[in-house]
Design a protein around this motif. Structure first.
Motif, PDB file in Angstrom:
ATOM      1  N   ASN A   1       0.806  -1.216   0.000  1.00 46.00           N
ATOM      2  CA  ASN A   1       0.000   0.000   0.000  1.00 46.00           C
ATOM      3  C   ASN A   1       0.844   1.273   0.000  1.00 46.00           C
ATOM      4  O   ASN A   1       0.307   2.362  -0.150  1.00 46.00           O
ATOM      5  N   LYS A   2       2.160   1.150   0.163  1.00 43.40           N
ATOM      6  CA  LYS A   2       3.044   2.316   0.133  1.00 43.40           C
ATOM      7  C   LYS A   2       3.354   2.716  -1.310  1.00 43.40           C
ATOM      8  O   LYS A   2       3.070   1.975  -2.250  1.00 43.40           O
ATOM      9  N   LYS A   3       3.972   3.870  -1.449  1.00 43.70           N
ATOM     10  CA  LYS A   3       4.440   4.335  -2.760  1.00 43.70           C
ATOM     11  C   LYS A   3       5.432   3.305  -3.316  1.00 43.70           C
ATOM     12  O   LYS A   3       6.290   2.801  -2.583  1.00 43.70           O
ATOM     13  N   THR A   4       5.339   3.014  -4.598  1.00 43.18           N
ATOM     14  CA  THR A   4       6.165   1.965  -5.199  1.00 43.18           C
ATOM     15  C   THR A   4       7.647   2.321  -5.174  1.00 43.18           C
ATOM     16  O   THR A   4       8.049   3.419  -5.539  1.00 43.18           O
ATOM     17  N   LYS A   5       8.423   1.339  -4.715  1.00 44.14           N
ATOM     18  CA  LYS A   5       9.876   1.461  -4.672  1.00 44.14           C
ATOM     19  C   LYS A   5      10.446   0.099  -5.052  1.00 44.14           C
ATOM     20  O   LYS A   5      10.053  -0.920  -4.495  1.00 44.14           O
ATOM     21  N   CYS A   6      11.352   0.079  -6.041  1.00 45.67           N
ATOM     22  CA  CYS A   6      11.915  -1.173  -6.538  1.00 45.67           C
ATOM     23  C   CYS A   6      13.431  -1.088  -6.631  1.00 45.67           C
ATOM     24  O   CYS A   6      13.998  -0.004  -6.703  1.00 45.67           O
ATOM     25  N   LEU A   7      14.040  -2.254  -6.662  1.00 44.40           N
ATOM     26  CA  LEU A   7      15.474  -2.366  -6.889  1.00 44.40           C
ATOM     27  C   LEU A   7      15.676  -3.150  -8.175  1.00 44.40           C
ATOM     28  O   LEU A   7      15.228  -4.302  -8.282  1.00 44.40           O
ATOM     29  N   ILE A   8      16.302  -2.536  -9.161  1.00 44.61           N
ATOM     30  CA  ILE A   8      16.650  -3.255 -10.395  1.00 44.61           C
ATOM     31  C   ILE A   8      17.972  -3.965 -10.124  1.00 44.61           C
ATOM     32  O   ILE A   8      18.976  -3.336  -9.842  1.00 44.61           O
ATOM     33  N   PHE A   9      17.952  -5.301 -10.182  1.00 46.54           N
ATOM     34  CA  PHE A   9      19.176  -6.038  -9.901  1.00 46.54           C
ATOM     35  C   PHE A   9      19.828  -6.612 -11.155  1.00 46.54           C
ATOM     36  O   PHE A   9      20.960  -7.088 -11.103  1.00 46.54           O
ATOM     37  N   ASP A  10      19.142  -6.528 -12.292  1.00 49.18           N
ATOM     38  CA  ASP A  10      19.754  -6.930 -13.561  1.00 49.18           C
ATOM     39  C   ASP A  10      18.876  -6.407 -14.686  1.00 49.18           C
ATOM     40  O   ASP A  10      17.685  -6.149 -14.497  1.00 49.18           O
ATOM     41  N   SER A  11      19.463  -6.245 -15.842  1.00 50.41           N
ATOM     42  CA  SER A  11      18.699  -5.830 -17.012  1.00 50.41           C
ATOM     43  C   SER A  11      19.449  -6.245 -18.268  1.00 50.41           C
ATOM     44  O   SER A  11      20.648  -6.518 -18.222  1.00 50.41           O
ATOM     45  N   TYR A  12      18.726  -6.316 -19.367  1.00 53.56           N
ATOM     46  CA  TYR A  12      19.355  -6.603 -20.659  1.00 53.56           C
ATOM     47  C   TYR A  12      18.464  -6.073 -21.771  1.00 53.56           C
ATOM     48  O   TYR A  12      17.316  -5.709 -21.551  1.00 53.56           O
ATOM     49  N   TYR A  13      18.987  -6.032 -22.959  1.00 53.23           N
ATOM     50  CA  TYR A  13      18.249  -5.537 -24.110  1.00 53.23           C
ATOM     51  C   TYR A  13      17.838  -6.703 -24.991  1.00 53.23           C
ATOM     52  O   TYR A  13      18.659  -7.526 -25.388  1.00 53.23           O
ATOM     53  N   ASP A  14      16.547  -6.796 -25.289  1.00 52.11           N
ATOM     54  CA  ASP A  14      16.001  -7.810 -26.179  1.00 52.11           C
ATOM     55  C   ASP A  14      15.656  -7.134 -27.507  1.00 52.11           C
ATOM     56  O   ASP A  14      15.026  -6.072 -27.513  1.00 52.11           O
ATOM     57  N   ASN A  15      16.080  -7.729 -28.625  1.00 46.91           N
ATOM     58  CA  ASN A  15      15.845  -7.127 -29.938  1.00 46.91           C
ATOM     59  C   ASN A  15      14.369  -6.947 -30.266  1.00 46.91           C
ATOM     60  O   ASN A  15      14.008  -6.092 -31.078  1.00 46.91           O
TER      61      ASN A  15
END
Length: 111
Positions: A36-50
């Motif tokens: 119910n709180k304001k959204t807060k996230c941690l991005i721990f990995d990412s990549y680019y998909d064609n």
């Protein structure tokens, strides 16, 4: 975990793996968060998909993320619209309507 307290296991044969899983449940706390709180996230990995573009693996600390939400990436200083949300499983992906703080998803299948 002190070594003298660790169960004797073999990942190769599966010996006492159930004891390790029990210790994980017993000794490691479940994720906490307030959906119910304001959204807060941690991005721990990412990549680019064609085909899909930039994909981010996130842990939702507080709040909820759903398709259509506007998110702000602090490091980039830019806003983006969420176009897809789901869970990754071994070798596959499961779409979902939303992901919330404190969720733990476990999916099992027999091979």
């Amino acid at each position: 975990m002190p070594a003298d307290d660790a169960p004797c296991i073999s990942a190769k044969s599966g010996l006492n793996v159930d004891q390790v899983l029990e210790r994980i449940i017993k000794d490691l706390p479940a994720p906490k968060g307030d959906k119910n709180k304001k959204t807060k996230c941690l991005i721990f990995d990412s990549y680019y998909d064609n085909y899909k573009g930039a994909l981010a693996y996130v842990r939702v600390v507080d709040g909820t993320i759903k398709v259509g939400d506007e998110i702000y990436l602090m490091a980039a200083g830019k806003s983006f619209t969420v176009t897809e949300v789901g869970y990754f499983l071994p070798g596959s992906y499961m779409p979902s309507e939303k992901i919330e703080a404190g969720e733990v998803r476990i999916y099992c299948s027999k091979y």
